[in-house]
Scaffold this motif. Structure first.
Motif, short mmCIF file in Angstrom:
data_model
loop_
_atom_site.label_atom_id
_atom_site.label_comp_id
_atom_site.label_asym_id
_atom_site.label_seq_id
_atom_site.Cartn_x
_atom_site.Cartn_y
_atom_site.Cartn_z
N ALA A 40 -29.59 34.47 -9.22
CA ALA A 40 -29.28 35.90 -9.14
C ALA A 40 -29.45 36.57 -10.49
O ALA A 40 -30.00 37.68 -10.59
CB ALA A 40 -27.85 36.09 -8.63
N ASN A 44 -32.29 39.48 -11.15
CA ASN A 44 -31.88 40.80 -11.64
C ASN A 44 -32.60 41.16 -12.94
O ASN A 44 -32.98 42.31 -13.16
CB ASN A 44 -30.37 40.85 -11.85
CG ASN A 44 -29.60 41.09 -10.56
OD1 ASN A 44 -30.12 41.72 -9.65
ND2 ASN A 44 -28.39 40.58 -10.49
N THR A 60 -27.70 42.64 -5.88
CA THR A 60 -26.86 41.46 -6.10
C THR A 60 -26.16 41.57 -7.45
O THR A 60 -26.76 41.99 -8.44
CB THR A 60 -27.73 40.18 -6.06
OG1 THR A 60 -28.42 40.12 -4.81
CG2 THR A 60 -26.87 38.94 -6.21
N TYR A 86 -20.36 44.30 1.73
CA TYR A 86 -20.94 43.28 0.87
C TYR A 86 -20.64 41.90 1.43
O TYR A 86 -19.65 41.70 2.14
CB TYR A 86 -20.39 43.38 -0.56
CG TYR A 86 -20.54 44.74 -1.18
CD1 TYR A 86 -21.73 45.14 -1.79
CD2 TYR A 86 -19.48 45.65 -1.15
CE1 TYR A 86 -21.87 46.39 -2.36
CE2 TYR A 86 -19.61 46.91 -1.72
CZ TYR A 86 -20.81 47.28 -2.32
OH TYR A 86 -20.93 48.52 -2.86
N ILE A 101 -21.23 35.34 -6.07
CA ILE A 101 -22.35 36.25 -5.90
C ILE A 101 -21.94 37.31 -4.89
O ILE A 101 -21.51 36.99 -3.78
CB ILE A 101 -23.60 35.51 -5.40
CG1 ILE A 101 -24.00 34.41 -6.38
CG2 ILE A 101 -24.76 36.48 -5.19
CD1 ILE A 101 -24.30 34.90 -7.76
N GLN A 103 -23.39 40.40 -2.72
CA GLN A 103 -24.71 40.85 -2.28
C GLN A 103 -24.57 41.99 -1.28
O GLN A 103 -23.71 41.97 -0.39
CB GLN A 103 -25.44 39.68 -1.63
CG GLN A 103 -26.95 39.80 -1.59
CD GLN A 103 -27.61 38.47 -1.23
OE1 GLN A 103 -27.46 37.98 -0.12
NE2 GLN A 103 -28.32 37.88 -2.18
N GLU A 249 -31.02 33.50 -0.43
CA GLU A 249 -30.66 32.47 -1.41
C GLU A 249 -31.67 31.34 -1.35
O GLU A 249 -32.49 31.25 -0.43
CB GLU A 249 -29.25 31.93 -1.16
CG GLU A 249 -29.04 31.25 0.16
CD GLU A 249 -27.61 30.73 0.30
OE1 GLU A 249 -27.36 29.63 -0.23
OE2 GLU A 249 -26.78 31.42 0.92
#
Length: 321
Positions: A40, A44, A60, A86, A101, A103, A249
């Motif tokens: 993640a 990003n 994320t 989320y 995490i 998301q 994922e």
């Protein structure tokens, strides 16, 4: 146990000491790992530099945020929407209260007969320097067991409607195993090309770190054309209502349990093809032993400063490649 082996296949973590002690003619699976949190973070980072190309995964956030600005971004995103949902999941092997995490929820997923689902795509990484990746053409679909409707307070606890995880849905009374392959009414050629694009970009986001770890563990890997290790990964992809794939994922230890005929059909062939592509025949034990013996002799021989400089320089050059 012991040192007389060619292939080490495991879905457990492999210690650094074990990797460093591997011989040149040995190949290991499960050696180079990337946690969900790490993936993640890398995705990003790439999204900030290439926003158009990396619009391939839901918004994320890594929590708790390592930087104040990360948490501020999350708060600003939440305030800018009237209603937000989320999905939070723990990092690999983490304990409650540690890294998670968060998301963004995909509100309008592509449905099969009204049920939400995701696709499990298998990818084999055999080389990391030049990023050699093979995608398996067969995969699995994980379906919810309750029909989908938009998330709201009244259905928020209906995990079998929101979450496609096999471990959550397989114990339900209305769970059904479909042993037949299926087709979707869409442009499957374009869809497969889009999925390939998602997989490649996800791996590129972590390539620099994986290369660093790989060369640290296997500085003499070039002697073995097959490479010192490989990874068999599972990419979980969800399609939205426009049939655009979104990466949810990447699993570095996907389950190979077979609960049905289709499971066995897909996974048995997958593992067979993996062992073929890993190219165990390229592991020349005699040649590897000779190279290793020469390398040990070089290290034991006293060298001049000039010789030491040349040896050190070649080592740096090899690692930088």
């Amino acid at each position: 146990d012991g040192e007389d082996w060619t292939l080490y296949l495991t879905d457990l973590s492999v210690s650094l000491e074990h990797l460093v002690d591997m011989k040149i003619d040995q190949i290991c699976h499960g050696s180079i790992k990337s946690t969900t949190f790490m993936l993640a973070h890398n995705m990003n980072r790439m999204l900030k530099h290439f926003p158009k190309e990396y619009n391939i995964f839901p918004e994320t956030w890594c929590l708790p945020a390592e930087r104040v600005c990360d948490y501020s971004d999350f708060q600003a995103y939440s305030r800018g929407k009237n209603q937000k949902t989320y999905i939070c999941k723990p990092d690999t092997g983490c304990k409650p209260g540690q890294h998670m995490i968060c998301q963004d929820y995909i509100f309008r997923p592509f449905l099969i007969d009204g049920f939400k689902f995701d696709l499990r795509i298998y990818g084999l990484v055999t080389l990391i320097d030049s990023l050699q990746v093979f995608l398996y053409e067969d995969g699995l679909a994980h379906c919810c067991t309750n029909q989908y409707c938009y998330p709201k307070h009244s259905n928020m606890h209906d995990v079998c409607m929101h979450l496609t995880n096999y471990a959550i849905n397989n114990n339900r009374e209305n769970f059904v195993r479909f042993d037949n392959a299926g087709k979707m009414k869409c442009d499957t050629v374009k869809l497969w090309a889009d999925i390939e694009d998602v997989v490649i970009k996800a791996l590129i986001s972590a390539q620099y770190l994986l290369c660093h770890n790989y060369h640290f563990c296997f500085p003499w890997h070039a002697v073995n054309p097959a490479g010192a290790c490989f990874e068999l990964l599972a990419f979980d992809v969800m399609l939205d209502h426009r049939v655009k794939p979104w990466l949810l994922e990447v699993n570095h230890s996907p389950s190979f349990t077979t609960d049905s005929w289709l499971d066995r059909e897909v996974k048995d062939e997958l593992l067979y093809d993996t062992l073929v592509l890993v190219n165990l025949g390229a592991c020349d034990r005699q040649k590897a032993s000779e190279v290793e013996r020469c390398h040990i002799q070089k290290r034991l021989q006293p060298a001049s400063k000039k010789g030491q400089y040349r040896e050190k320089s070649s080592c740096i050059f090899a690692c930088s490649m």
